[in-house]
Write an enzyme that holds these catalytic residues in place. Sequence first.
Site, PDB file in Angstrom:
ATOM      1  N   TYR A  38       0.850  -1.193   0.000  1.00 37.33           N
ATOM      2  CA  TYR A  38       0.000   0.000   0.000  1.00 37.33           C
ATOM      3  C   TYR A  38       0.888   1.245   0.000  1.00 37.33           C
ATOM      4  O   TYR A  38       0.670   2.185  -0.775  1.00 37.33           O
ATOM      5  CB  TYR A  38      -0.908  -0.021   1.236  1.00 37.33           C
ATOM      6  CG  TYR A  38      -1.784   1.214   1.363  1.00 37.33           C
ATOM      7  CD1 TYR A  38      -3.034   1.265   0.765  1.00 37.33           C
ATOM      8  CD2 TYR A  38      -1.339   2.339   2.058  1.00 37.33           C
ATOM      9  CE1 TYR A  38      -3.830   2.390   0.854  1.00 37.33           C
ATOM     10  CE2 TYR A  38      -2.123   3.476   2.146  1.00 37.33           C
ATOM     11  CZ  TYR A  38      -3.367   3.492   1.550  1.00 37.33           C
ATOM     12  OH  TYR A  38      -4.143   4.621   1.640  1.00 37.33           O
ATOM     13  N   SER A  84     -30.756  14.267  19.704  1.00 37.29           N
ATOM     14  CA  SER A  84     -30.097  13.323  20.601  1.00 37.29           C
ATOM     15  C   SER A  84     -31.093  12.240  20.970  1.00 37.29           C
ATOM     16  O   SER A  84     -32.224  12.234  20.490  1.00 37.29           O
ATOM     17  CB  SER A  84     -29.542  14.044  21.819  1.00 37.29           C
ATOM     18  OG  SER A  84     -30.605  14.686  22.470  1.00 37.29           O
ATOM     19  N   LYS A 118     -23.465   2.027  20.703  1.00 31.75           N
ATOM     20  CA  LYS A 118     -23.413   3.482  20.818  1.00 31.75           C
ATOM     21  C   LYS A 118     -21.953   3.872  21.018  1.00 31.75           C
ATOM     22  O   LYS A 118     -21.394   3.721  22.106  1.00 31.75           O
ATOM     23  CB  LYS A 118     -24.267   3.951  21.995  1.00 31.75           C
ATOM     24  CG  LYS A 118     -24.374   5.455  22.095  1.00 31.75           C
ATOM     25  CD  LYS A 118     -25.482   5.836  23.076  1.00 31.75           C
ATOM     26  CE  LYS A 118     -25.646   7.329  23.180  1.00 31.75           C
ATOM     27  NZ  LYS A 118     -24.510   8.026  23.768  1.00 31.75           N
ATOM     28  N   LYS A 293     -33.203   1.169  17.338  1.00 36.91           N
ATOM     29  CA  LYS A 293     -33.996   2.039  16.455  1.00 36.91           C
ATOM     30  C   LYS A 293     -35.064   1.203  15.754  1.00 36.91           C
ATOM     31  O   LYS A 293     -34.766   0.095  15.297  1.00 36.91           O
ATOM     32  CB  LYS A 293     -33.098   2.667  15.374  1.00 36.91           C
ATOM     33  CG  LYS A 293     -32.019   3.557  15.919  1.00 36.91           C
ATOM     34  CD  LYS A 293     -31.075   4.032  14.823  1.00 36.91           C
ATOM     35  CE  LYS A 293     -29.951   4.845  15.432  1.00 36.91           C
ATOM     36  NZ  LYS A 293     -28.855   5.086  14.491  1.00 36.91           N
ATOM     37  N   LYS A 317     -27.998   2.480  28.173  1.00 37.52           N
ATOM     38  CA  LYS A 317     -26.620   2.734  28.577  1.00 37.52           C
ATOM     39  C   LYS A 317     -26.002   1.519  29.282  1.00 37.52           C
ATOM     40  O   LYS A 317     -26.693   0.747  29.953  1.00 37.52           O
ATOM     41  CB  LYS A 317     -26.558   3.945  29.528  1.00 37.52           C
ATOM     42  CG  LYS A 317     -27.093   5.228  28.935  1.00 37.52           C
ATOM     43  CD  LYS A 317     -26.308   5.676  27.739  1.00 37.52           C
ATOM     44  CE  LYS A 317     -25.225   6.622  27.974  1.00 37.52           C
ATOM     45  NZ  LYS A 317     -25.324   7.933  28.379  1.00 37.52           N
ATOM     46  N   CYS A 411      14.466   2.387  47.990  1.00 34.66           N
ATOM     47  CA  CYS A 411      13.564   1.347  47.489  1.00 34.66           C
ATOM     48  C   CYS A 411      12.686   0.848  48.630  1.00 34.66           C
ATOM     49  O   CYS A 411      13.197   0.473  49.691  1.00 34.66           O
ATOM     50  CB  CYS A 411      14.377   0.198  46.908  1.00 34.66           C
ATOM     51  SG  CYS A 411      13.375  -1.228  46.500  1.00 34.66           S
TER      52      CYS A 411
HETATM   53  S1  IVH Z   1     -28.632   7.997  16.481  1.00 37.39           S
HETATM   54  C1  IVH Z   1     -31.936  10.840  16.027  1.00 37.39           C
HETATM   55  N1  IVH Z   1     -26.902   6.029  16.585  1.00 37.39           N
HETATM   56  O1  IVH Z   1     -25.209   9.286  20.689  1.00 37.39           O
HETATM   57  C2  IVH Z   1     -30.865   9.876  16.251  1.00 37.39           C
HETATM   58  N2  IVH Z   1     -26.428   7.989  17.826  1.00 37.39           N
HETATM   59  O2  IVH Z   1     -27.572  11.138  22.153  1.00 37.39           O
HETATM   60  C3  IVH Z   1     -29.636  10.482  16.750  1.00 37.39           C
HETATM   61  N3  IVH Z   1     -24.277   7.921  19.002  1.00 37.39           N
HETATM   62  O3  IVH Z   1     -25.221  12.541  19.541  1.00 37.39           O
HETATM   63  C4  IVH Z   1     -28.466   9.650  16.954  1.00 37.39           C
HETATM   64  N4  IVH Z   1     -23.673   5.938  18.326  1.00 37.39           N
HETATM   65  O4  IVH Z   1     -23.223  11.126  18.936  1.00 37.39           O
HETATM   66  C5  IVH Z   1     -27.203   7.265  17.013  1.00 37.39           C
HETATM   67  N5  IVH Z   1     -25.448   4.215  16.527  1.00 37.39           N
HETATM   68  C6  IVH Z   1     -25.752   5.451  16.962  1.00 37.39           C
HETATM   69  C7  IVH Z   1     -24.879   6.182  17.797  1.00 37.39           C
HETATM   70  C8  IVH Z   1     -25.281   7.452  18.226  1.00 37.39           C
HETATM   71  C9  IVH Z   1     -23.332   6.990  19.041  1.00 37.39           C
HETATM   72  C10 IVH Z   1     -24.217   9.219  19.723  1.00 37.39           C
HETATM   73  C11 IVH Z   1     -24.417  10.402  18.849  1.00 37.39           C
HETATM   74  C12 IVH Z   1     -25.534  11.204  19.427  1.00 37.39           C
HETATM   75  C13 IVH Z   1     -25.706  10.576  20.776  1.00 37.39           C
HETATM   76  C14 IVH Z   1     -27.193  10.448  21.068  1.00 37.39           C
END
Ligand code: IVH
Length: 783
Positions: A38, A84, A118, A293, A317, A411
Amino acid sequence: MTDFTDSAARATELRKQIDQHNYRYYVLDEPAIPDAEYDRLFNELRAIEEQFPELVTQDSPTQRVGSEPSPSFSQVQHEVPMLSLANAFSDDDLYDFDRRVRQRLSGDRKIEYVCEPKLDGLAVSLLYENGALVRGATRGDGATGEDVTSNIRTVRNIPLKLQGSGWPQVLEVRGEVYMPRRGFEQLNERAREEGSKSFANPRNAAAGSLRQLDSRITAQRPLEFCAYGYGRVEGGELPDNQHEILLRVRDWGLKINAEMRLVDSVQGCLDYYRMLGEKRDTLAYDIDGIVFKLNSLEQQKVLGFVARSPRWAVAFKFPAQEEMTELQDVEFRVGRTGAVTPVARLRPVSVGGVTVSNATLHNMDEIERLGVMIGDSVVIRRAGDVIPQVVQVVLERRPEGARPIPVPKLCPVCGSDVERTQIVKRSKGRETYTEGSVLRCVGRLTCQAQVKQAIIHFVSRRAMDIDGLGEKSVEQLVDHQLVHSPADLFRLKADDVLTLEGFAELSANNLIDSINASRQPSLARFVYALGIPDVGEETAKLLARAFGSLEWISKALPEVLVYLPDVGGEVAHEIHAFFDDEHNQQVIKQLRANGVDVQEEGSLAPEFAASVSFAEFIARLEIPYVASTSAERLAKSFGNLQQLIEADWLDLKQVDRLNDKAIKSLRGFFQDTENRQRAEAIEAQLREFGMHWESPRAKADSLPLAGQSWVLTGTLETFSRDVAKEYLESLGAKVAGSVSARTHCVVAGPGAGSKLARAEELKVPVLDEQGLLDLLAKNAILV
Ligand code: IVH
């Protein structure tokens, strides 16, 4: 003009290839070629662009180095707000979320959730117009962010242009910029070495790097991007569900998370949460939860938003990886090499589900940088398999009685002096750098802590492999004065062992049996067991194979050791210093006197039988102004060291394009008796080890595997794949990362998978490890 036209065509071709390799490396995690190959492509492109700057394009992979600092970031309005997520902290919270979703969808429809880790970084938006990256922005407050385009362009896995086809004219991809743990640890390690500020965690490091006004700094930070959503979409359409959208985005060249899964119930979500929770520590990056989601966009639309979060998604979380606790005391521990390291004693606190009561403070420099005192409230981080660390002091909470951490003068184990040494490590060439300061007990093997650690290492499984001798027993043996060095183990009697806690007659006899069984170690095991700083198992194997006897290893000059593949200046220096030390010589002598019979091949330096160029030898003398090009010219004019030493001004003047500075430096170098004798000693030892000078060109052409392409796959037991690669290359082969019809041979160890299958499919010859060893032996690389 043809030159220009050819170069233009080649540059286009190289860009295509490099983009493709980037995609395979960063997005698919399936590199097709070795890094060296590469780099070669990359350097070729850079050379063309240097020669013809008019050929440089905005989206060329070479344009990721950053640019002049800007005074500030301009603002970006997010047309589609960056929202968020609502949080869930328990199973019940998640059941509630699912119930609300079903209620709003009136219950009877099929529901699927996409589960995504996340990532713990920062949210960014990437705007592609007609497939070209035109803007990168931070989330900011969700409505207004900052334009960080020039920084975003330096993130290696963000495509500067989309690949494939079918993308909307305007496509805003959203995702997380983060720093993988390994890159973060390395960045902090370097910061500690250089005495600059380290980052508390990968998220801070990612945010700090992305918000640099000088994008050249961002370019040096190991950032990555992972897509999880979208914003503006115009002039085209996306699939009608989250899962397919992400797969499509991946086809267009963006990384998505490999752990993403589709489930069809809340139970599926919980199972996924548990599964990934268990896997969390082994991931290459920090995650702070799971995002669930609703998959269907139509259903998402029905649910809509509340305040600033979608009703169709939730973040469940994980327990935090950082917690605050009190620093109750600092203890200093002594390691195998005498390094005295500060360990924080903490009020026990649960971090990510594990109780932590100790954490590392690294060294005194780190204590000074953190400004930490005993009694302080500190932030502890525990992530992955690294030892918990103190990352921050909460100054606002400093109590009245807080006291400074005392620097030990003696020591804590043996009472010898503790030195604070500024470590200067030699790196390649003439460059040196410091590694900050380290406290070191000068007591060496009179220090019980060092003796204990040395013995624990000596008996360990990969070293002498003495079964039944755990850390506790070693500590007792040393505490009871039954053992003062590894050599004493071989004089132990069952009666001695019986005085230790936890031993009965049978186990004592068993221990003596296993000590006896270890009396004939292979040379490699023995060298590894000695615990030479920086000499791991691989290096020990290499030394054993190359030299064949302990005597030769201990005699080798550092300048000669560096001719071995994978042995750099520092390691060579450590090896030489270890055997130069009288105490170490004593221990080795006693080991032999007590009946340790190292199994030596006895034959010398098979590796060295291959010839070395005289030019390389000259270059490695590191004479000022005589680098590799001058060395090659000198080697052409003078056949050996003696002739070079004896050359006078006039002789040197005859050498093709050798400048006066180099001549002067060369003469000065050899007029110094010490330099001359050293060079002669190195040459003499190289000869003794069977090396001879040969012209480099004759060497390359005559190599047995010249022009062949080889592939290594699976695990090898004798040496690592890297070392095997170097051997094959020393025989003239190129070692590639993937099997094709042009591959000459595949070496497959246990665990070989798809590459082996492909070789069989293409009828490419396959060698097993023994076959490789035979080949190397046949060519006098190994015997
Ligand atoms: S979805 C409307 N997916 O978590 C949906 N967020 O409070 C908005 N984050 O600011 C976000 N991984 O920085 C989504 N797979 C993921 C994520 C993710 C990390 C963070 C993102 C966002 C915060 C949500």
